[in-house]
Design a protein around this motif. Structure first.
Motif, mmCIF file in Angstrom:
data_model
loop_
_atom_site.group_PDB
_atom_site.id
_atom_site.type_symbol
_atom_site.label_atom_id
_atom_site.label_comp_id
_atom_site.label_asym_id
_atom_site.label_seq_id
_atom_site.Cartn_x
_atom_site.Cartn_y
_atom_site.Cartn_z
ATOM 1 N N GLN A 191 -45.216 40.639 -40.240
ATOM 2 C CA GLN A 191 -45.502 39.216 -40.408
ATOM 3 C C GLN A 191 -46.682 38.791 -39.533
ATOM 4 O O GLN A 191 -47.541 38.009 -39.961
ATOM 5 C CB GLN A 191 -44.278 38.376 -40.032
ATOM 6 N N THR A 192 -46.703 39.308 -38.312
ATOM 7 C CA THR A 192 -47.780 38.965 -37.387
ATOM 8 C C THR A 192 -49.118 39.475 -37.901
ATOM 9 O O THR A 192 -50.132 38.771 -37.834
ATOM 10 C CB THR A 192 -47.481 39.544 -35.989
ATOM 11 N N ASP A 212 -45.103 27.834 -37.688
ATOM 12 C CA ASP A 212 -44.836 27.674 -39.119
ATOM 13 C C ASP A 212 -44.578 29.010 -39.805
ATOM 14 O O ASP A 212 -43.776 29.086 -40.748
ATOM 15 C CB ASP A 212 -46.016 26.966 -39.796
ATOM 16 N N ARG A 213 -45.263 30.064 -39.333
ATOM 17 C CA ARG A 213 -45.088 31.400 -39.922
ATOM 18 C C ARG A 213 -43.904 32.157 -39.313
ATOM 19 O O ARG A 213 -43.598 33.274 -39.739
ATOM 20 C CB ARG A 213 -46.356 32.223 -39.725
ATOM 21 N N ASP A 263 -54.620 36.118 -42.184
ATOM 22 C CA ASP A 263 -54.720 34.900 -42.992
ATOM 23 C C ASP A 263 -55.267 33.713 -42.207
ATOM 24 O O ASP A 263 -56.062 32.930 -42.742
ATOM 25 C CB ASP A 263 -53.337 34.512 -43.541
ATOM 26 N N GLN A 302 -50.019 39.932 -40.958
ATOM 27 C CA GLN A 302 -50.462 39.087 -42.072
ATOM 28 C C GLN A 302 -50.949 37.732 -41.567
ATOM 29 O O GLN A 302 -51.968 37.200 -42.035
ATOM 30 C CB GLN A 302 -49.321 38.891 -43.058
ATOM 31 N N PHE A 303 -50.244 37.162 -40.598
ATOM 32 C CA PHE A 303 -50.645 35.883 -40.012
ATOM 33 C C PHE A 303 -52.021 35.973 -39.369
ATOM 34 O O PHE A 303 -52.867 35.087 -39.545
ATOM 35 C CB PHE A 303 -49.600 35.447 -38.977
#
Length: 397
Positions: free
Chosen positions: A17-18, A52-53, A24, A20-21
């Motif tokens: 997740q990190t 938020d992520r 992005d 991708q964050f």
């Protein structure tokens, strides 16, 4: 004993997740600001996006709004965050706040945690760690500590000078190391104090111009002049500050390594993309032997750094001191990461030293890592001493 260096599934998922964050959200902002956060408003924007992520504060326990990762889990997430210079600040895992959170959670009283740790973990405030002093004071030799605190009615008075205090500009409080017994050179006798920024006895007297610029709040020189704090400002116990500092320093050395390893990977990715695209002398740059050697050496340095980090993190997770493994990892990583970025600049040629890519900034940012958190020479001295002591002990049996 089986040594497991893999993060658990939750940590691995958070690392993904990190990653991708960062791609992005963070990389576009890094490009816009050339790797330096210009204001607290931008810091807040980055941290709101991380919240938020769902990737904010991976290192802090759930009681304070974090994910509660162990050191091996942090290694995976921090490396992904470190892929951008702005990533650690976005996740609230940048130095010195990350190390201060770790220490406050381990040492602070319940009241101190509510007053200092909770807002720090939430990104509402920042902090600094005031230990380093101008020569001949504390630096690579903490026992040279000269800042002194003496008892006064209702508390303590701190007097001394600190310098190269990262993040001091705008910090809501400082954790100040001061001598409460003994003399400079003595192994003990230090105490940590929580000093709020509005204390009239603590003043930033100058901002130090340095090679690096990405650590938010810069590096400052502070003066403590008749700085009076109450008894409840003592962090931990009186005269045990050096012992408590080890709670922070070992893990903080590893988290520095994790973050900068992300930048090494980023530099390698930039160099490989350039080598694969650039045509010279009738072939791609990536097909030239000397370039292939640099790419391969980068991969070796990245893999070796990651392995040493994970070994040290495993020992820390087992509750060991990990003094030798963290010293080895810090020394190797600081030099290997520099080599990776330097080779990447060389592969990219004129592009590498231009402002069109951030390799030049990466080079300036990673070079000081060979000095802060213990110079390579100091760590080598300590590593060698432990090896010789081990030999002497074995021979005495």
């Amino acid at each position: 004993m089986t040594v497991d260096l893999t993060p658990d599934p939750a940590a691995a998922g958070l690392a993904a997740q990190t990653a991708q964050f960062v791609r992005d959200v963070v990389l576009p902002m890094e490009a816009e600001y050339k790797g330096v956060v210009p204001s607290d408003a931008v810091r807040a924007e980055l941290q709101r996006a991380a919240k938020d992520r769902g990737v904010f504060a991976p290192h802090v326990s759930a009681a304070y709004g974090g994910h509660g990762l162990d050191m091996r889990g942090r290694a995976a997430v921090f490396e992904e965050a470190g892929y951008s210079l702005l990533g650690p600040l976005a996740l609230n895992i940048a130095a010195p706040d990350e190390g201060n959170m770790h220490m406050l959670e381990a040492i602070a009283t319940r009241e101190q945690k509510e007053r200092y740790l909770r807002p720090l973990a939430g990104g509402d405030i920042r902090s600094c760690f005031a230990m380093t002093e101008p020569a001949p004071g504390a630096g690579s030799d903490p026992s040279a500590l000269t800042t002194r605190a003496v008892r006064v009615d209702g508390g303590w008075q701190i007097d001394g000078r600190k310098w190269f205090i990262t993040g001091a500009d705008g910090a809501a409080f400082a954790i100040c190391m001061a001598r409460t017994s003994g003399e400079p050179g003595d192994a003990g006798g230090a105490t940590m104090f929580l000093v709020e920024a509005d204390n009239p006895g603590m003043e930033i007297v100058r901002h130090i111009e340095t090679l690096d610029e990405s650590l938010y709040g810069g590096h400052a020189e502070l003066v403590f002049d008749g700085c009076v704090v109450a008894d409840d400002a003592v962090l931990g116990e009186v005269d045990l500050g050096f012992r408590y500092a080890q709670v922070r320093l070992g893990p903080a050395r590893m988290t520095h390594c994790m973050r900068w390893l992300g930048i090494a990977r980023r530099a390698q990715d930039i160099a490989v993309a350039r080598a694969a695209d650039r045509h010279v002398f009738g072939s791609r740059l990536a097909e030239l032997g000397m370039v292939q050697q640099m790419i391969a050496d980068n991969e070796i340095d990245i893999a070796a750094s990651r392995g040493l980090i994970l070994q040290a993190c495993w020992e820390l997770d087992q509750g060991r001191s990990a003094a030798q493994s963290t010293a080895i990892a810090k020394t190797f990583c600081a030099e290997a990461i520099w080599r990776v970025v330097d080779r990447s600049v060389q592969i990219c040629g004129s592009l590498g030293i231009s402002g069109d890519v951030l390799l030049g900034r990466f080079l300036r940012e990673v070079r000081p890592f060979r000095i802060y958190d213990g110079p390579s020479e100091t760590h080598r001295w300590a590593i060698a001493r432990r090896v010789v002591r081990r030999h002497d002990k074995a021979c005495a049996r």
